[in-house]
Design a protein around this motif. Structure first.
Motif, PDB file in Angstrom:
ATOM      1  N   TYR A   1      -5.293  -1.395  -0.112  1.00 45.63           N
ATOM      2  CA  TYR A   1      -6.582  -1.173   0.373  1.00 45.63           C
ATOM      3  C   TYR A   1      -7.790  -1.139  -0.581  1.00 45.63           C
ATOM      4  O   TYR A   1      -8.798  -1.487  -0.225  1.00 45.63           O
ATOM      5  CB  TYR A   1      -6.709  -0.065   1.300  1.00 45.63           C
TER       6      TYR A   1
ATOM      7  N   ARG B   1       9.827  12.796   0.814  1.00 44.49           N
ATOM      8  CA  ARG B   1       8.857  13.425   1.257  1.00 44.49           C
ATOM      9  C   ARG B   1       9.085  14.396   2.216  1.00 44.49           C
ATOM     10  O   ARG B   1      10.345  15.129   1.878  1.00 44.49           O
ATOM     11  CB  ARG B   1       7.824  12.358   1.819  1.00 44.49           C
TER      12      ARG B   1
ATOM     13  N   SER C   1       0.849  -1.229   0.048  1.00 44.59           N
ATOM     14  CA  SER C   1       0.047   0.172   0.077  1.00 44.59           C
ATOM     15  C   SER C   1       0.929   1.533   0.116  1.00 44.59           C
ATOM     16  O   SER C   1       1.935   1.332   0.644  1.00 44.59           O
ATOM     17  CB  SER C   1      -0.921   0.006   1.166  1.00 44.59           C
ATOM     18  N   GLY C   2       0.294   2.293  -0.312  1.00 40.57           N
ATOM     19  CA  GLY C   2       0.970   3.396  -0.546  1.00 40.57           C
ATOM     20  C   GLY C   2       2.157   3.732  -1.658  1.00 40.57           C
ATOM     21  O   GLY C   2       1.913   2.914  -2.715  1.00 40.57           O
ATOM     22  N   GLY C   3       3.080   4.301  -1.531  1.00 37.69           N
ATOM     23  CA  GLY C   3       4.345   4.378  -2.570  1.00 37.69           C
ATOM     24  C   GLY C   3       5.112   2.921  -2.690  1.00 37.69           C
ATOM     25  O   GLY C   3       5.364   2.351  -1.565  1.00 37.69           O
TER      26      GLY C   3
ATOM     27  N   ARG D   1      -3.125   4.137  -3.726  1.00 42.82           N
ATOM     28  CA  ARG D   1      -3.770   5.140  -2.652  1.00 42.82           C
ATOM     29  C   ARG D   1      -5.246   5.103  -2.815  1.00 42.82           C
ATOM     30  O   ARG D   1      -5.672   5.172  -3.807  1.00 42.82           O
ATOM     31  CB  ARG D   1      -3.156   6.451  -2.826  1.00 42.82           C
ATOM     32  N   SER D   2      -5.835   4.790  -1.676  1.00 43.70           N
ATOM     33  CA  SER D   2      -7.255   4.487  -1.562  1.00 43.70           C
ATOM     34  C   SER D   2      -8.007   5.530  -0.924  1.00 43.70           C
ATOM     35  O   SER D   2      -8.005   5.495   0.344  1.00 43.70           O
ATOM     36  CB  SER D   2      -7.507   3.159  -1.041  1.00 43.70           C
TER      37      SER D   2
ATOM     38  N   ARG E   1     -13.873   0.749   4.825  1.00 41.82           N
ATOM     39  CA  ARG E   1     -13.583  -0.369   5.712  1.00 41.82           C
ATOM     40  C   ARG E   1     -14.156  -1.313   6.097  1.00 41.82           C
ATOM     41  O   ARG E   1     -13.578  -2.571   6.061  1.00 41.82           O
ATOM     42  CB  ARG E   1     -12.735   0.559   6.865  1.00 41.82           C
TER      43      ARG E   1
ATOM     44  N   GLY F   1       3.946   2.466   4.083  1.00 43.07           N
ATOM     45  CA  GLY F   1       4.322   3.517   5.017  1.00 43.07           C
ATOM     46  C   GLY F   1       3.345   3.935   6.108  1.00 43.07           C
ATOM     47  O   GLY F   1       2.600   3.147   6.323  1.00 43.07           O
ATOM     48  N   ASP F   2       3.924   5.031   6.867  1.00 41.42           N
ATOM     49  CA  ASP F   2       3.070   5.178   7.989  1.00 41.42           C
ATOM     50  C   ASP F   2       1.504   5.645   7.533  1.00 41.42           C
ATOM     51  O   ASP F   2       0.827   5.243   8.467  1.00 41.42           O
ATOM     52  CB  ASP F   2       3.756   6.428   8.815  1.00 41.42           C
ATOM     53  N   GLY F   3       1.169   5.980   6.411  1.00 44.02           N
ATOM     54  CA  GLY F   3      -0.246   6.184   6.051  1.00 44.02           C
ATOM     55  C   GLY F   3      -0.714   4.829   6.007  1.00 44.02           C
ATOM     56  O   GLY F   3      -1.913   4.874   6.542  1.00 44.02           O
ATOM     57  N   SER F   4      -0.170   3.977   5.532  1.00 44.52           N
ATOM     58  CA  SER F   4      -0.787   2.667   5.438  1.00 44.52           C
ATOM     59  C   SER F   4      -1.098   2.084   6.771  1.00 44.52           C
ATOM     60  O   SER F   4      -1.975   1.157   7.155  1.00 44.52           O
ATOM     61  CB  SER F   4       0.289   1.695   4.649  1.00 44.52           C
TER      62      SER F   4
ATOM     63  N   GLY G   1      -4.053   3.375   8.267  1.00 43.93           N
ATOM     64  CA  GLY G   1      -5.244   2.668   7.851  1.00 43.93           C
ATOM     65  C   GLY G   1      -5.427   1.086   8.658  1.00 43.93           C
ATOM     66  O   GLY G   1      -6.521   0.937   8.901  1.00 43.93           O
TER      67      GLY G   1
ATOM     68  N   PHE H   1     -10.858   3.819   1.325  1.00 46.44           N
ATOM     69  CA  PHE H   1     -10.661   3.304   2.539  1.00 46.44           C
ATOM     70  C   PHE H   1     -10.282   4.174   3.950  1.00 46.44           C
ATOM     71  O   PHE H   1     -10.276   4.054   4.988  1.00 46.44           O
ATOM     72  CB  PHE H   1      -9.113   2.593   2.441  1.00 46.44           C
ATOM     73  N   MET H   2     -10.271   5.430   3.472  1.00 43.11           N
ATOM     74  CA  MET H   2     -10.239   6.610   4.413  1.00 43.11           C
ATOM     75  C   MET H   2     -11.807   6.834   5.203  1.00 43.11           C
ATOM     76  O   MET H   2     -11.890   7.456   6.229  1.00 43.11           O
ATOM     77  CB  MET H   2      -9.902   7.889   4.146  1.00 43.11           C
TER      78      MET H   2
END
Ligand code: ADP
Length: 323
Positions: free
Chosen positions: A42, A173, A10-12, A73-74, A83, A103-106, A109, A77-78
């Protein structure tokens, strides 16, 4: 004992994710646990893009960059609704544990999915930015830094041939690890990172000082998240030093791809292997990382709360070693 798990990226994307996927699939099967692959992170959970995986499905991928499971990037799922759909699909397939590589975003989630639906989840840090706390290692950072180094070395040849100043923007980033490490490894004269406020006057004073002592070749490595930024810096310095030839280069996405280094392949394999063992032991809501070259677990809630701090000692070293 747990019967079935699922794995997603997930993510990058980051080079070495495939090595981790391979390790998850093969470790699970070795222990008699069935594995489902989820395509597109996600979003794939929500869209039910979930399929059974066999050992052979992960053959011949350890050397490849990107992720064979694809990533996304979903936005859906936010939302709680998204979910719920994701959890229902996991339930439908009989999945009892999930490995999230991201990453931390994932991980945020993952925390939400666990809090709302009690799904046991183990996170594997997968990001070239290395901005995750609770681990010394994240998948892809080593490869990304090596790619940046190769590119900067080439640029330095031209900088030396023409007595030019190059301002090179690298990825990361809002973290400066790629900039700091690629800067040290290429002998950069300055490294600018988001973790410190950029003092343009100081950078200009250094260039001025170096010019006076006939040190004409300059490499300034700037992290993409730097508060001042590589492009504005180029304009300001060109204005201050009109006689100098100043060039601005953005390395961009070449840093995200490519065949992973030995280090990323080995460490990502370790993390995938231990993620499955952790789920088997009943662990949940933890990230598996590497601290002092040992496997270490950190609670996912605490991991998402803070970034890895930058190393002051390394920052101080940049100027001393390039003097
Ligand atoms: P990375 O994992 O590389 O940091 P992102 O920050 O884009 O990448 O996060 C990946 C995905 O994780 C997002 O697209 C989103 O679906 C999910 N996500 C991120 N933050 C949250 C959150 N606070 N709640 C729920 N899901 C989230």
């Amino acid at each position: 004992m747990i019967q079935k798990i699922a794995v997603l990226t997930s993510g990058g994307d980051a080079p070495g994710m495939n090595a981790a996927i391979r390790a998850v699939v093969r470790t699970a099967i070795y222990h008699g646990i069935a594995v489902m692959g989820v395509r597109y992170g996600y979003q794939g959970l929500i869209d039910d893009d979930i399929f059974p995986m066999e050992s052979r499905d992960v053959a011949n991928i350890i050397q490849m960059g990107g992720t064979m499971l694809k990533t996304a990037r979903s936005k859906d799922f936010m939302t709680e609704e998204g979910r719920s759909k994701a959890a229902a699909n996991l339930k439908k397939h009989g999945v009892e544990g999930l490995v999230v590589i991201g990453g931390d975003g994932s991980f945020r989630g993952a925390c939400a999915l666990h809090a709302e639906h009690q799904m046991p989840i183990i996170g594997i840090p997968g990001t070239i930015d290395k901005d995750i706390s609770g681990t010394d290692y994240t998948i892809g950072f080593d490869t990304a830094v090596n790619t940046a180094i190769e590119a900067i070395d080439k640029i330095r040849d031209t900088a030396a041939a023409h007595d030019r100043l190059f301002i090179i923007e690298v990825m990361g980033r809002d973290a400066g690890y790629i900039a700091l490490n690629s800067g040290i490894a290429t002998g950069a004269e300055s490294v600018l990172v988001p973790e410190r406020i950029t003092n343009v006057e100081r950078v200009a004073a250094m260039i001025d000082y170096d010019q006076k002592r006939r040190k004409n070749v300059h490499i300034i490595v700037v992290a993409e998240g730097d508060d001042f930024g590589a492009e504005p810096l180029t304009h300001v310095l060109q204005h201050k030093f009109p006689a100098m030839e100043i060039r601005h280069t953005v390395l961009g996405h070449i840093q995200r791809g490519g065949s992973p280094t030995y280090y990323d392949r080995v460490q990502a394999s370790r993390l995938g292997y231990h993620a499955v063992l952790a789920l088997k032991e009943g662990k949940s809501q933890e990230m598996v990382g590497i601290v002092n070259n040992h496997i270490a677990f950190a609670h996912m809630d605490s991991v998402v709360k803070k970034h890895q701090p930058i190393d002051d000692d390394l920052l101080d070293m940049v100027r001393v070693l390039s003097s």
